[in-house]
Each structure stands twice: as C-alpha cells, then as structure tokens.
Design a protein around this motif. Structure first.
Motif, PDB file in Angstrom:
ATOM      1  N   THR A   9      -2.744   7.843  -2.627  1.00 51.02           N
ATOM      2  CA  THR A   9      -1.383   7.772  -2.087  1.00 51.02           C
ATOM      3  C   THR A   9      -1.398   7.927  -0.576  1.00 51.02           C
ATOM      4  OG1 THR A   9      -0.420   8.638  -4.134  1.00 51.02           O
ATOM      5  CG2 THR A   9       0.920   8.796  -2.143  1.00 51.02           C
ATOM      6  N   LEU A  10      -2.137   8.912  -0.101  1.00 52.65           N
ATOM      7  CA  LEU A  10      -2.202   9.166   1.342  1.00 52.65           C
ATOM      8  C   LEU A  10      -2.857   8.002   2.077  1.00 52.65           C
ATOM      9  CD1 LEU A  10      -4.140  10.409   3.824  1.00 52.65           C
ATOM     10  CD2 LEU A  10      -1.742  11.025   3.731  1.00 52.65           C
ATOM     11  N   ILE A  11      -4.013   7.558   1.602  1.00 52.03           N
ATOM     12  CA  ILE A  11      -4.721   6.475   2.281  1.00 52.03           C
ATOM     13  C   ILE A  11      -3.912   5.185   2.230  1.00 52.03           C
ATOM     14  CG2 ILE A  11      -6.782   5.005   2.180  1.00 52.03           C
ATOM     15  CD1 ILE A  11      -8.382   7.466   1.380  1.00 52.03           C
ATOM     16  N   GLY A  12      -3.247   4.934   1.087  1.00 45.00           N
ATOM     17  CA  GLY A  12      -2.414   3.741   0.983  1.00 45.00           C
ATOM     18  C   GLY A  12      -1.249   3.746   1.954  1.00 45.00           C
ATOM     19  N   SER A  13      -0.767   4.951   2.316  1.00 47.74           N
ATOM     20  CA  SER A  13       0.391   5.039   3.209  1.00 47.74           C
ATOM     21  C   SER A  13       0.034   4.890   4.679  1.00 47.74           C
ATOM     22  CB  SER A  13       1.113   6.379   2.992  1.00 47.74           C
ATOM     23  OG  SER A  13       0.353   7.457   3.514  1.00 47.74           O
ATOM     24  N   ILE A  14      -1.237   5.092   5.031  1.00 48.04           N
ATOM     25  CA  ILE A  14      -1.597   5.042   6.454  1.00 48.04           C
ATOM     26  C   ILE A  14      -2.524   3.875   6.792  1.00 48.04           C
ATOM     27  CG2 ILE A  14      -1.320   7.539   6.721  1.00 48.04           C
ATOM     28  CD1 ILE A  14      -4.363   7.798   6.723  1.00 48.04           C
ATOM     29  N   THR A  15      -2.931   3.077   5.796  1.00 47.41           N
ATOM     30  CA  THR A  15      -3.811   1.947   6.070  1.00 47.41           C
ATOM     31  C   THR A  15      -3.182   0.638   5.595  1.00 47.41           C
ATOM     32  OG1 THR A  15      -5.001   2.149   3.956  1.00 47.41           O
ATOM     33  CG2 THR A  15      -5.871   3.381   5.831  1.00 47.41           C
ATOM     34  N   THR A  16      -3.704  -0.456   6.096  1.00 45.51           N
ATOM     35  CA  THR A  16      -3.251  -1.780   5.685  1.00 45.51           C
ATOM     36  C   THR A  16      -4.312  -2.429   4.801  1.00 45.51           C
ATOM     37  OG1 THR A  16      -4.289  -2.918   7.553  1.00 45.51           O
ATOM     38  CG2 THR A  16      -2.061  -2.045   7.885  1.00 45.51           C
ATOM     39  N   ASP A  17      -3.915  -3.488   4.114  1.00 41.25           N
ATOM     40  CA  ASP A  17      -4.883  -4.257   3.333  1.00 41.25           C
ATOM     41  C   ASP A  17      -5.838  -4.977   4.277  1.00 41.25           C
ATOM     42  OD1 ASP A  17      -3.754  -3.520   0.926  1.00 41.25           O
ATOM     43  OD2 ASP A  17      -2.329  -5.199   0.951  1.00 41.25           O
ATOM     44  N   PRO A  18      -7.045  -5.322   3.797  1.00 41.23           N
ATOM     45  CA  PRO A  18      -7.961  -6.057   4.675  1.00 41.23           C
ATOM     46  C   PRO A  18      -7.382  -7.395   5.084  1.00 41.23           C
ATOM     47  CG  PRO A  18      -8.950  -5.618   2.509  1.00 41.23           C
ATOM     48  CD  PRO A  18      -7.566  -5.077   2.489  1.00 41.23           C
ATOM     49  N   PRO A  19      -7.490  -7.762   6.348  1.00 40.22           N
ATOM     50  CA  PRO A  19      -6.934  -9.042   6.795  1.00 40.22           C
ATOM     51  C   PRO A  19      -7.978 -10.146   6.755  1.00 40.22           C
ATOM     52  CG  PRO A  19      -7.440  -7.670   8.688  1.00 40.22           C
ATOM     53  CD  PRO A  19      -7.930  -6.957   7.476  1.00 40.22           C
ATOM     54  N   PRO A  20      -8.124 -10.907   5.647  1.00 34.54           N
ATOM     55  CA  PRO A  20      -9.140 -11.947   5.588  1.00 34.54           C
ATOM     56  C   PRO A  20      -8.882 -13.029   6.635  1.00 34.54           C
ATOM     57  CG  PRO A  20      -7.763 -11.965   3.588  1.00 34.54           C
ATOM     58  CD  PRO A  20      -7.283 -10.865   4.480  1.00 34.54           C
ATOM     59  N   ALA A  21      -7.802 -13.794   6.435  1.00 31.91           N
ATOM     60  CA  ALA A  21      -7.478 -14.820   7.414  1.00 31.91           C
ATOM     61  C   ALA A  21      -6.072 -14.613   7.912  1.00 31.91           C
ATOM     62  CB  ALA A  21      -7.614 -16.192   6.782  1.00 31.91           C
ATOM     63  N   MET A  22      -5.437 -13.565   7.438  1.00 29.05           N
ATOM     64  CA  MET A  22      -4.043 -13.354   7.794  1.00 29.05           C
ATOM     65  C   MET A  22      -3.919 -12.413   8.984  1.00 29.05           C
ATOM     66  SD  MET A  22      -2.920 -10.999   4.573  1.00 29.05           S
ATOM     67  CE  MET A  22      -3.611 -12.064   3.346  1.00 29.05           C
ATOM     68  N   ASP A  23      -2.785 -12.493   9.660  1.00 22.77           N
ATOM     69  CA  ASP A  23      -2.509 -11.653  10.824  1.00 22.77           C
ATOM     70  C   ASP A  23      -2.328 -10.211  10.371  1.00 22.77           C
ATOM     71  OD1 ASP A  23      -1.591 -10.432  13.085  1.00 22.77           O
ATOM     72  OD2 ASP A  23      -0.173 -12.017  13.614  1.00 22.77           O
ATOM     73  N   PRO A  24      -3.075  -9.255  10.928  1.00 15.94           N
ATOM     74  CA  PRO A  24      -2.933  -7.865  10.514  1.00 15.94           C
ATOM     75  C   PRO A  24      -1.638  -7.218  11.000  1.00 15.94           C
ATOM     76  CG  PRO A  24      -4.455  -8.013  12.336  1.00 15.94           C
ATOM     77  CD  PRO A  24      -4.109  -9.438  11.942  1.00 15.94           C
ATOM     78  N   GLY A  25      -0.921  -7.904  11.874  1.00 20.34           N
ATOM     79  CA  GLY A  25       0.328  -7.345  12.366  1.00 20.34           C
ATOM     80  C   GLY A  25       0.181  -6.733  13.747  1.00 20.34           C
ATOM     81  N   LEU A  26       1.309  -6.650  14.467  1.00 18.59           N
ATOM     82  CA  LEU A  26       1.296  -6.165  15.835  1.00 18.59           C
ATOM     83  C   LEU A  26       0.827  -4.712  15.915  1.00 18.59           C
ATOM     84  CD1 LEU A  26       1.953  -6.661  18.799  1.00 18.59           C
ATOM     85  CD2 LEU A  26       4.319  -5.976  18.329  1.00 18.59           C
ATOM     86  N   ALA A  27       1.311  -3.850  14.998  1.00 22.07           N
ATOM     87  CA  ALA A  27       0.951  -2.433  15.050  1.00 22.07           C
ATOM     88  C   ALA A  27      -0.547  -2.242  14.889  1.00 22.07           C
ATOM     89  CB  ALA A  27       1.703  -1.665  13.962  1.00 22.07           C
ATOM     90  N   ALA A  28      -1.128  -2.937  13.917  1.00 25.22           N
ATOM     91  CA  ALA A  28      -2.568  -2.796  13.684  1.00 25.22           C
ATOM     92  C   ALA A  28      -3.363  -3.320  14.873  1.00 25.22           C
ATOM     93  CB  ALA A  28      -2.969  -3.523  12.408  1.00 25.22           C
ATOM     94  N   ARG A  29      -2.884  -4.431  15.493  1.00 27.41           N
ATOM     95  CA  ARG A  29      -3.578  -4.974  16.669  1.00 27.41           C
ATOM     96  C   ARG A  29      -3.521  -3.983  17.835  1.00 27.41           C
ATOM     97  NH1 ARG A  29      -4.559 -10.525  16.941  1.00 27.41           N
ATOM     98  NH2 ARG A  29      -3.886 -11.720  15.117  1.00 27.41           N
ATOM     99  N   ALA A  30      -2.357  -3.351  18.009  1.00 28.88           N
ATOM    100  CA  ALA A  30      -2.209  -2.380  19.096  1.00 28.88           C
ATOM    101  C   ALA A  30      -3.149  -1.197  18.898  1.00 28.88           C
ATOM    102  CB  ALA A  30      -0.753  -1.896  19.170  1.00 28.88           C
ATOM    103  N   LEU A  31      -3.250  -0.705  17.651  1.00 31.65           N
ATOM    104  CA  LEU A  31      -4.141   0.417  17.371  1.00 31.65           C
ATOM    105  C   LEU A  31      -5.601   0.023  17.538  1.00 31.65           C
ATOM    106  CD1 LEU A  31      -2.301   1.958  14.303  1.00 31.65           C
ATOM    107  CD2 LEU A  31      -2.532   2.976  16.581  1.00 31.65           C
ATOM    108  N   ALA A  32      -5.925  -1.213  17.178  1.00 32.91           N
ATOM    109  CA  ALA A  32      -7.299  -1.683  17.344  1.00 32.91           C
ATOM    110  C   ALA A  32      -7.673  -1.725  18.828  1.00 32.91           C
ATOM    111  CB  ALA A  32      -7.469  -3.058  16.706  1.00 32.91           C
ATOM    112  N   LEU A  33      -6.746  -2.197  19.680  1.00 29.87           N
ATOM    113  CA  LEU A  33      -7.008  -2.231  21.116  1.00 29.87           C
ATOM    114  C   LEU A  33      -7.126  -0.813  21.667  1.00 29.87           C
ATOM    115  CD1 LEU A  33      -7.371  -3.643  23.783  1.00 29.87           C
ATOM    116  CD2 LEU A  33      -4.886  -3.912  23.957  1.00 29.87           C
ATOM    117  N   ASP A  34      -6.279   0.099  21.183  1.00 29.94           N
ATOM    118  CA  ASP A  34      -6.356   1.492  21.621  1.00 29.94           C
ATOM    119  C   ASP A  34      -7.715   2.082  21.265  1.00 29.94           C
ATOM    120  OD1 ASP A  34      -5.072   3.966  22.646  1.00 29.94           O
ATOM    121  OD2 ASP A  34      -5.347   4.644  20.586  1.00 29.94           O
ATOM    122  N   ALA A  35      -8.208   1.781  20.063  1.00 34.05           N
ATOM    123  CA  ALA A  35      -9.533   2.272  19.646  1.00 34.05           C
ATOM    124  C   ALA A  35     -10.624   1.681  20.525  1.00 34.05           C
ATOM    125  CB  ALA A  35      -9.784   1.936  18.177  1.00 34.05           C
TER     126      ALA A  35
END
Length: 233
Positions: free
Chosen positions: A178-204
C-alpha cells in the motif's frame, strides 16, 4: 584509543550484545556486563561512562549489524522491487534481533528520536534517489524516506510486540504494498512518466552531479530545485 582499549571495548560490546539478545535491555547493567566480561566495573565506566552510554554504543553496534545486512542486498534493474526487498529485510532483521531493534528504533521518551533514526533515514534517502532517477517516484525522496521509515518501523515494532504464533505476515506485506504503491509510479516502457516524475528524476540527477563542473551558481541551483519540487507536487 590504543589497541588494548579497543580490544577491551570490543569485548565489552560483544558480551553486552549477547546479554541483550538473550535477556533484553533490562538485563544490561554495568555490573552484569562487567562481571560477564571478567573486568572491573571501573574499566567499563572509563570506556562508556554509564549504562546509558553503554546502551547508546549497543544501539550503534546494532545499526552496524543492520547496515552489513543491508549492504548485502544486491541492487537490481527494478528499484521499486528493491524497495520491497529492502522493506522485508528490515522487518526480518527486527524479528530476528528484537532486543536490538527496540534499542535502535524504540524510544521511552516522547519527542526523543530513536538512536538509529538519522542513520536509517540517510541510508533510505540515498536508496530512494535511485527510484527518483528512474522516474518512478511520485513525491520528493525526503518525504518518501520519512513515510517509508515511519511505516516500516511501526509495522516491525508492532510485530516484535506480538507473540510469534499470533503474527500475521500479511500485516507487513499489505502495508508495504500500500505504501509503495502510493509513492511510486508504474514502470514507463514507452509512455510518458509524467511531469512530476520527470521533475524528480532531474532533481535526483542534480544530487548525483554533486556540484562538480555544474554551470549554475549555488543560489541558482537552489532555486531550480525549489521549482522542481513544486512541479512534483
């Protein structure tokens, strides 16, 4: 600290750890540990000060044991699955070393942080940076670390306090998923992971860069990271 004192300190910690695991923290006194180690109580006081100092050293010793097991947990190509395995390892450690776990992550005083909280939080934060870099995190790593640590320690302390025959393993697995499902996204094979995930990836990625050969000034970097965190909300 000279070699003789180092050996004596190690001997005392090993004896105290054995006593802690067999009989719990209430059995660990300066007198009982000194007697079991075959040394004078004065030698113990010189090295640890008092019982609180000895227990604090034992908590650090327990975290060293925990960290050694954590480092043996190999990373895979799926950082979210690694989170699940890390959760299970944490709970398993607590159930195998309940007295150590209570000393490390429990606290008898309101408002006082458990001895291992900062170390465990820092370790978890580094791990979650991998999840963010993969574009799989919905929230900033610092918040994710606090959520994970609160959840996993709560579950483990609850299970430690439950008789072994009454423990339900689904309590841990359901809370974990439940916890991990609430704070993570599904793997993005060919789809856009979304703006929030991209922003966090750049921050990392900025964290990994560490400032070496980085074109922005510190104030500009701080402003950029603030914007990225806003985009991730």
């Amino acid at each position: 600290m000279d070699d003789a004192k180092t050996r004596t300190r190690r001997q005392i910690l090993e004896v105290a750890a054995d006593l802690l695991e067999r009989e719990g923290a209430q059995a660990v006194s300066t007198r009982s540990v000194a007697a079991a180690a075959g040394i004078r109580a004065a030698s113990l006081y010189q090295l640890f000060g008092d019982k609180d100092g000895l227990l604090a050293a034992l908590a650090i010793h327990g975290f060293d044991l925990y960290l050694a097991e954590k480092q043996d947990l190999a990373h895979t190509d799926d950082p979210v699955d690694d989170m699940r395995r890390g959760w299970d390892m944490h709970v398993d450690f607590g159930l195998r070393h309940p007295a150590f776990y209570l000393l490390m992550f429990g606290t008898g005083r309101p408002g006082r942080r458990p001895p291992a909280a900062d170390e465990a939080g820092g370790l978890l934060l580094k791990f979650l940076d991998r999840v963010a870099a993969a574009g799989r995190l919905r929230v900033p790593p610092a918040l994710a670390a606090r959520l994970c640590l609160a959840a996993v320690t709560g579950v483990t302390l609850s299970l430690v306090g439950t008789p072994a025959e009454d423990r339900d393993p689904e309590i841990s697995s359901r809370t974990r998923d439940t916890l991990i499902g609430s704070i993570t996204t599904d793997p993005p094979p060919a789809m856009d992971p979304g703006l929030a995930a991209r922003a966090l990836a750049l921050d990392a990625a900025l964290t990994d860069a560490g400032g070496a050969a980085f074109p922005l000034r510190p104030a500009e970097t701080a402003l950029l990271r603030d914007w990225l965190h806003r985009l991730a909300r």
